[in-house]
Design an enzyme around this catalytic site. Sequence first.
Site, PDB file in Angstrom:
ATOM      1  N   ALA B  44      17.865  58.941  48.918  1.00 39.80           N
ATOM      2  CA  ALA B  44      17.807  60.251  48.274  1.00 39.80           C
ATOM      3  C   ALA B  44      17.522  61.346  49.301  1.00 39.80           C
ATOM      4  O   ALA B  44      18.225  62.359  49.355  1.00 39.80           O
ATOM      5  CB  ALA B  44      16.746  60.249  47.176  1.00 39.80           C
ATOM      6  N   GLY B  45      16.509  61.142  50.119  1.00 34.63           N
ATOM      7  CA  GLY B  45      16.097  62.178  51.072  1.00 34.63           C
ATOM      8  C   GLY B  45      17.161  62.444  52.129  1.00 34.63           C
ATOM      9  O   GLY B  45      17.485  63.600  52.426  1.00 34.63           O
ATOM     10  N   SER B 284      17.872  38.670  46.655  1.00 30.39           N
ATOM     11  CA  SER B 284      18.689  39.523  45.792  1.00 30.39           C
ATOM     12  C   SER B 284      19.001  38.888  44.452  1.00 30.39           C
ATOM     13  O   SER B 284      19.284  37.702  44.341  1.00 30.39           O
ATOM     14  CB  SER B 284      20.008  39.851  46.476  1.00 30.39           C
ATOM     15  OG  SER B 284      20.883  40.431  45.542  1.00 30.39           O
ATOM     16  N   ARG B 330      16.142  42.267  34.447  1.00 31.33           N
ATOM     17  CA  ARG B 330      15.028  41.823  35.279  1.00 31.33           C
ATOM     18  C   ARG B 330      13.730  41.607  34.511  1.00 31.33           C
ATOM     19  O   ARG B 330      13.015  40.653  34.749  1.00 31.33           O
ATOM     20  CB  ARG B 330      14.795  42.870  36.361  1.00 31.33           C
ATOM     21  CG  ARG B 330      15.925  42.885  37.336  1.00 31.33           C
ATOM     22  CD  ARG B 330      15.784  44.002  38.329  1.00 31.33           C
ATOM     23  NE  ARG B 330      16.803  43.820  39.359  1.00 31.33           N
ATOM     24  CZ  ARG B 330      16.977  44.644  40.377  1.00 31.33           C
ATOM     25  NH1 ARG B 330      16.211  45.713  40.501  1.00 31.33           N
ATOM     26  NH2 ARG B 330      17.896  44.403  41.271  1.00 31.33           N
ATOM     27  N   HIS B 401       8.336  45.575  42.482  1.00 23.52           N
ATOM     28  CA  HIS B 401       9.543  45.871  43.223  1.00 23.52           C
ATOM     29  C   HIS B 401       9.968  47.325  43.163  1.00 23.52           C
ATOM     30  O   HIS B 401      10.493  47.868  44.126  1.00 23.52           O
ATOM     31  CB  HIS B 401      10.647  44.975  42.648  1.00 23.52           C
ATOM     32  CG  HIS B 401      11.998  45.214  43.198  1.00 23.52           C
ATOM     33  ND1 HIS B 401      12.284  45.038  44.524  1.00 23.52           N
ATOM     34  CD2 HIS B 401      13.144  45.628  42.608  1.00 23.52           C
ATOM     35  CE1 HIS B 401      13.567  45.331  44.719  1.00 23.52           C
ATOM     36  NE2 HIS B 401      14.092  45.704  43.596  1.00 23.52           N
ATOM     37  N   GLU B 425      13.587  57.480  43.782  1.00 29.20           N
ATOM     38  CA  GLU B 425      12.552  56.712  43.089  1.00 29.20           C
ATOM     39  C   GLU B 425      11.316  57.569  42.800  1.00 29.20           C
ATOM     40  O   GLU B 425      10.523  57.246  41.913  1.00 29.20           O
ATOM     41  CB  GLU B 425      12.169  55.491  43.939  1.00 29.20           C
ATOM     42  CG  GLU B 425      11.328  54.473  43.187  1.00 29.20           C
ATOM     43  CD  GLU B 425      11.027  53.234  44.021  1.00 29.20           C
ATOM     44  OE1 GLU B 425      11.608  53.091  45.106  1.00 29.20           O
ATOM     45  OE2 GLU B 425      10.203  52.420  43.578  1.00 29.20           O
ATOM     46  N   LEU B 441      20.220  52.435  44.073  1.00 33.35           N
ATOM     47  CA  LEU B 441      21.002  53.076  45.131  1.00 33.35           C
ATOM     48  C   LEU B 441      21.868  54.164  44.516  1.00 33.35           C
ATOM     49  O   LEU B 441      22.004  55.264  45.049  1.00 33.35           O
ATOM     50  CB  LEU B 441      21.880  52.039  45.837  1.00 33.35           C
ATOM     51  CG  LEU B 441      21.159  50.808  46.396  1.00 33.35           C
ATOM     52  CD1 LEU B 441      22.146  49.891  47.103  1.00 33.35           C
ATOM     53  CD2 LEU B 441      20.062  51.209  47.346  1.00 33.35           C
TER      54      LEU B 441
END
Lengths: 258, 637
Positions: B44-45, B284, B330, B401, B425, B441
């Site tokens: 993001a940054g 993953s 999840r 996570h 996030e 992402l």
Amino acid sequence: MKFILRIWRQDHAKGAGAFVRHEIDGISGDLSFLEMLDLLNEQLTVRGEAPVAFDSDCREGVCGMCSLVINGRPHGPNALTTTCQLYMRHFRDGDEITIEPWRARAFPVLRDLVVDRTAFDRILEAGGYVSVHSGPKPDPNSMPVEPEVAEEALDAATCIGCGACVAACPNGAAMLFTAAKVSHLGLLPQGQPERYVRVTRMVEQMEAEGFGGCTNLGECEGACPKGISIKFIGRMNRDYYRSVLKEPIDRRGRMGAQ
Amino acid sequence: MKLDAKVPPGPLREKWDAHVDSIRLVGPRNRPRYSVIVVGTGLAGAAAASSLGALGYQVECFCFQDSPRRAHSIAAQGGINASKGYRNDGDSVMRLFTDTIKGGDFRAREANVYRLAQLSMGIIDQAVAQGVPFAREYGGMLANRSFGGVLVERTFYCRGETGQQLLLGATSSLAKEIHEGHVRMHPRTEILDIVVVDGRARGIVVRDLVSGAISSYAADAVVLATGGYCNVFFLSTMAKGCNVTATYRAWRRGAGFANPCFTQIHPTAIPAGSEHQSKLTLMSESLRNDGRVWVPRKQGDKRPPAEIPEAERYYFLEERYPRFGNLVPRDVAARNAKEVCDKGLGVGATGYGVYLDFRDAIQRLGVKVIEARYHNLFEMYERITNEDPRKAPMRIYPAPHYAMGGLWVDYNLMTTIPGLYAIGEANFSDHGANRLGASALMQALADGYFILPVTIADYLSRNPSGEVKADHAEFKRAEAEVRERTKRLLSVNGKRTVLSFHRELGQLMLDKCGITRSRDGLEEALRKIPELRAQFWRDVKVPGGEGELNQSLEHAGRVADLLDFAELMCLDALTREESCGCHFREEHQTEEGETKRDDERFANVSVWEYQEGARPRLHQEPLAFEAVHLAQRNYKT
């Protein structure tokens, strides 16, 4: 397990620095090397001594923050392994372990085992990109890429920028690092328009940073935790020679002036 | 505190385009007069800083790592979602939107999520243009894989290192802007406070981590892209440096904090082993495409997995959720793993682990195919555990996570402090109570490349540039507070290390505010956290001084803020009297042990306002579901 650690201690960038002997006991083989150093730092702190400064962040082998030359080898004895993924079960009880920072003119020590690797960033800033702005782009499937080519580009792009290649090289060269970036973009169709400008600028910046030259010793490849091949150095050299033969007029500057 | 989400009127499908058409912009000649601070260089940054720099704004960008390329987005493995519909499997923007709303258990804002689904396709195009080498099929077209919680294949990937490649793409664009002088980069510099002048965010206070110098930067707007706070659990899949300081300090300065109790526990990490372990390593979720999750049916069955016959294996996800099987979301996978382990069926030395078995996939497809798909994950697993997942099943267990909670933001991604933005996030926006795989992402890049660079212009254009400088009295006051806090940490000079407090806090939070929560447990945590915090300020030992590279001091400041923040998390978890997504309150479950939402009382966002010396005040943003109807999630039939 018990270990004798000879660790490079240096208070600040201009400090003299020396090896200091530390002992540590009760280490399980399932601890990572950095967890062992965490434990040492706990003990030093409680005893009123200065803890050892070292870099780490993701601790899963991908951020490239951790470093350390362990018994003369960057990232320690195991192939294809960063220091954060090195486990104490690979050492023998009672071993003496020497721990140094990356040693290279272009990576000055900041404190203990922490070095300044911003030279790498400046090499990337010189040309390690495709010049695109954020915004609408053509659909990627309009530009097919052979899977083998994409895979080879990824083999180069997987570089984590840790600097082990520089630390391993007797000349302190950054050829493997620079070649990985040059090849990643140079292999892909997106990277073609700037292919030769990129290699020229990046190589020139690499030299300006004080990295040494390549004499084909191959130590970099052996130390690379991501297994990046020195074939990419050959590829970069070819691109560099071609770029020298290209028309020297900087058309980019002219375009800007219009 | 007034919560105005500023969701544009009109049909869901047209909101974003209409919004872009109607907001104010800053012209190219005026942009260089405006300065923007971007904190954090993850997806993001880095995306925001490079996009703003390319537009012509003056950008000051900060990260605590030694290089922007190291931010923890780099560790994302599996992939990134986009509703390209390349596979002809019925995927669409609407379907990605619906999956995300449902996956988040109806606790996200519809308009934001729809926009995310719309922008997802452009992200893939943008990344490929930068040179991200996504996996290709033999004809040269982009390849896809499937991920948990959905019935289509829409995930794009680069082996198991998608986050790394996307971050290298974003930071390469950032490098270009640094080179051209549009962005000034400040690595090894940590944000310690936000400065608010006359109700607007005007800058930040930072510490140079090499020299120890504390200084201020002023700008016309501040963007926080500082990630999540799962290190409140100590053992998590986050990087060691991840912390809550930026968002927590913003909260203290008046920004609303939304849903702090929504934290995701990822189902497939390598189980914790020894007491001095410093982090958990993720495997993953893409592994669940080919790996089958099981435990022995008999309690305390210590036979090696290969000797346990098929009939005595309990494939608990496949049996309980026949439609999605091993690919349930999840939260569902994590809770089920904990439940079978709590019943004594778990495997490994601690009994807190389940098998993830590739035997059948290898028999079906051959070891070569499986190897090509998961090569680096297998290698990583082998390096850490000394076991070969091609020969024996992996052992996995859930690990903290991702933080769905974060600073509350409106449709423009602005917090409740005018001029302060939160992206990636660090904000709460799009994942509701549970994030689907490969969506982090996507959200971070949508925020950074496409949303913030447009919406921030509307704010900037309404105000003159450079009104407040870093010599303003508010900056001096904030700097003095930071210095005071630093001195306090150094002067306690007690007997316990920072790490020991961090571990203790983490254990408490994992027990009481982890995969499952209960009223008693949360009340206990709310009693114990202040005790632990008091002990910290009485007995912590922070060696070294202020004006030097001092990693203990960095860690101490972060842990001090986590100790404060943990209380807010527990308070939020206690107040939300329902189960939804990752927030599982034992008191609120269906007869089958699934989450039981209370849409009457909790179809809303909990937004907490800081009160000096008093209990934080709760505000609620109601959530309306018009495009997707509120329904119990069903991954069974």
